[in-house]
Design a protein around this motif. Structure first.
Motif, PDB file in Angstrom:
ATOM      1  N   TYR A   1      10.315  61.825  36.754  1.00 58.88           N
ATOM      2  CA  TYR A   1      11.084  60.683  37.249  1.00 58.88           C
ATOM      3  C   TYR A   1      11.039  60.753  38.936  1.00 58.88           C
ATOM      4  O   TYR A   1      11.699  59.887  39.398  1.00 58.88           O
ATOM      5  N   ASN A   2      10.491  62.039  39.420  1.00 57.29           N
ATOM      6  CA  ASN A   2      10.614  61.950  40.811  1.00 57.29           C
ATOM      7  C   ASN A   2      11.853  62.208  41.662  1.00 57.29           C
ATOM      8  O   ASN A   2      12.098  62.231  42.715  1.00 57.29           O
ATOM      9  N   LYS A   3      13.088  62.474  40.777  1.00 59.98           N
ATOM     10  CA  LYS A   3      14.179  62.646  41.096  1.00 59.98           C
ATOM     11  C   LYS A   3      15.029  63.148  40.022  1.00 59.98           C
ATOM     12  O   LYS A   3      14.877  62.992  38.612  1.00 59.98           O
ATOM     13  N   ILE A   4      16.134  63.759  40.275  1.00 62.08           N
ATOM     14  CA  ILE A   4      17.073  64.163  39.298  1.00 62.08           C
ATOM     15  C   ILE A   4      18.585  63.739  39.442  1.00 62.08           C
ATOM     16  O   ILE A   4      19.013  63.518  40.411  1.00 62.08           O
ATOM     17  N   THR A   5      18.766  62.825  38.285  1.00 65.46           N
ATOM     18  CA  THR A   5      20.197  62.315  38.018  1.00 65.46           C
ATOM     19  C   THR A   5      20.773  62.852  36.508  1.00 65.46           C
ATOM     20  O   THR A   5      20.011  63.130  35.988  1.00 65.46           O
ATOM     21  N   LEU A   6      22.052  62.496  36.564  1.00 66.84           N
ATOM     22  CA  LEU A   6      22.574  62.853  35.299  1.00 66.84           C
ATOM     23  C   LEU A   6      21.921  61.949  34.251  1.00 66.84           C
ATOM     24  O   LEU A   6      21.902  62.576  32.949  1.00 66.84           O
ATOM     25  N   GLU A   7      21.719  60.653  34.506  1.00 67.78           N
ATOM     26  CA  GLU A   7      21.426  59.857  33.390  1.00 67.78           C
ATOM     27  C   GLU A   7      19.810  60.508  32.859  1.00 67.78           C
ATOM     28  O   GLU A   7      19.744  60.625  31.597  1.00 67.78           O
ATOM     29  N   TYR A   8      19.174  60.733  33.743  1.00 70.68           N
ATOM     30  CA  TYR A   8      17.672  61.240  33.388  1.00 70.68           C
ATOM     31  C   TYR A   8      17.752  62.610  32.561  1.00 70.68           C
ATOM     32  O   TYR A   8      16.965  62.981  31.983  1.00 70.68           O
ATOM     33  N   TYR A   9      18.788  63.528  33.376  1.00 72.38           N
ATOM     34  CA  TYR A   9      18.929  64.845  32.682  1.00 72.38           C
ATOM     35  C   TYR A   9      19.419  64.596  31.199  1.00 72.38           C
ATOM     36  O   TYR A   9      18.866  65.347  30.219  1.00 72.38           O
ATOM     37  N   ILE A  10      20.257  63.698  31.131  1.00 69.98           N
ATOM     38  CA  ILE A  10      20.721  63.379  29.689  1.00 69.98           C
ATOM     39  C   ILE A  10      19.499  62.957  28.774  1.00 69.98           C
ATOM     40  O   ILE A  10      19.384  63.659  27.647  1.00 69.98           O
ATOM     41  N   ASN A  11      18.868  62.244  29.243  1.00 67.62           N
ATOM     42  CA  ASN A  11      17.889  61.640  28.357  1.00 67.62           C
ATOM     43  C   ASN A  11      16.728  62.783  28.242  1.00 67.62           C
ATOM     44  O   ASN A  11      16.079  63.083  26.980  1.00 67.62           O
ATOM     45  N   MET A  12      16.314  63.499  29.093  1.00 63.50           N
ATOM     46  CA  MET A  12      15.316  64.753  28.996  1.00 63.50           C
ATOM     47  C   MET A  12      15.831  65.743  28.210  1.00 63.50           C
ATOM     48  O   MET A  12      15.169  66.453  27.345  1.00 63.50           O
ATOM     49  N   SER A  13      17.051  66.172  28.230  1.00 66.57           N
ATOM     50  CA  SER A  13      17.724  67.240  27.347  1.00 66.57           C
ATOM     51  C   SER A  13      17.872  66.819  26.064  1.00 66.57           C
ATOM     52  O   SER A  13      17.508  67.525  24.976  1.00 66.57           O
ATOM     53  N   PHE A  14      17.986  65.422  25.816  1.00 63.99           N
ATOM     54  CA  PHE A  14      17.999  65.017  24.292  1.00 63.99           C
ATOM     55  C   PHE A  14      16.568  65.144  23.662  1.00 63.99           C
ATOM     56  O   PHE A  14      16.350  65.405  22.489  1.00 63.99           O
ATOM     57  N   SER A  15      15.667  64.839  24.581  1.00 63.38           N
ATOM     58  CA  SER A  15      14.016  64.936  24.049  1.00 63.38           C
ATOM     59  C   SER A  15      13.861  66.324  23.786  1.00 63.38           C
ATOM     60  O   SER A  15      13.218  66.664  22.744  1.00 63.38           O
ATOM     61  N   PHE A  16      14.115  67.256  24.646  1.00 60.95           N
ATOM     62  CA  PHE A  16      13.838  68.600  24.405  1.00 60.95           C
ATOM     63  C   PHE A  16      14.616  69.235  23.253  1.00 60.95           C
ATOM     64  O   PHE A  16      13.929  69.880  22.448  1.00 60.95           O
ATOM     65  N   ALA A  17      15.756  68.943  22.954  1.00 63.41           N
ATOM     66  CA  ALA A  17      16.673  69.336  22.016  1.00 63.41           C
ATOM     67  C   ALA A  17      16.048  68.796  20.766  1.00 63.41           C
ATOM     68  O   ALA A  17      16.077  69.419  19.707  1.00 63.41           O
ATOM     69  N   SER A  18      15.521  67.527  20.659  1.00 62.99           N
ATOM     70  CA  SER A  18      14.942  66.800  19.482  1.00 62.99           C
ATOM     71  C   SER A  18      13.891  67.693  19.161  1.00 62.99           C
ATOM     72  O   SER A  18      13.610  67.491  17.968  1.00 62.99           O
ATOM     73  N   LEU A  19      13.039  68.054  20.299  1.00 60.22           N
ATOM     74  CA  LEU A  19      11.788  68.781  19.827  1.00 60.22           C
ATOM     75  C   LEU A  19      12.055  70.165  19.120  1.00 60.22           C
ATOM     76  O   LEU A  19      11.536  70.327  18.203  1.00 60.22           O
ATOM     77  N   PHE A  20      13.093  70.726  19.788  1.00 64.23           N
ATOM     78  CA  PHE A  20      13.341  71.945  19.096  1.00 64.23           C
ATOM     79  C   PHE A  20      14.104  71.864  17.593  1.00 64.23           C
ATOM     80  O   PHE A  20      13.681  72.586  16.774  1.00 64.23           O
ATOM     81  N   LEU A  21      14.910  70.910  17.515  1.00 72.09           N
ATOM     82  CA  LEU A  21      15.514  70.805  16.255  1.00 72.09           C
ATOM     83  C   LEU A  21      14.467  70.503  15.049  1.00 72.09           C
ATOM     84  O   LEU A  21      14.727  70.814  14.101  1.00 72.09           O
TER      85      LEU A  21
END
Length: 117
Positions: free
Chosen positions: A26-46
């Protein structure tokens, strides 16, 4: 009780990978982008933990044996019994993936609560 430094270190490394991925994607860090990316990583792990669980239950052993019987010739029947089941070959534990996936979901939910408040 001993403090699990190794688990905390791995969790912090996962968070660092999430932030690096945010910057690269995304070239920047925002709370919304963090929520989306952490959901993706969590889904991958689960989902990985779930796949390992299904493998350990022996589901794919039966599927492999069934396909081998269905598509083998009569003289190859002895080879089917010699095939090592997939559940015996995979020695990964699903517990760490499940733990880190649930921790990432928890972080995502906390960030989501902050985002909506």
């Amino acid at each position: 009780m001993k403090f699990p430094i190794k688990k905390v270190g791995i969790f912090l490394m996962i968070q660092l990978v999430i932030f690096i991925t945010l910057l690269l994607y995304y070239n920047k860090i925002t709370l919304e982008y963090y929520i989306n990316m952490s959901f993706s990583f969590a889904s991958l792990f689960l989902l990985s933990a779930l796949l390992i669980y299904v493998i350990h239950t022996g589901f794919f052993d039966m599927v492999t044996k069934g396909f081998s019987k269905a598509f083998s010739r009569a003289h190859e029947k002895s080879k089917i019994a010699e095939i090592t089941p997939l559940s015996k070959l995979v020695s990964l534990s699903m517990k760490p993936l499940l733990l880190y996936g649930l921790l990432l979901i928890l972080c995502m939910l906390i960030a989501l609560a902050i985002y909506y408040v």
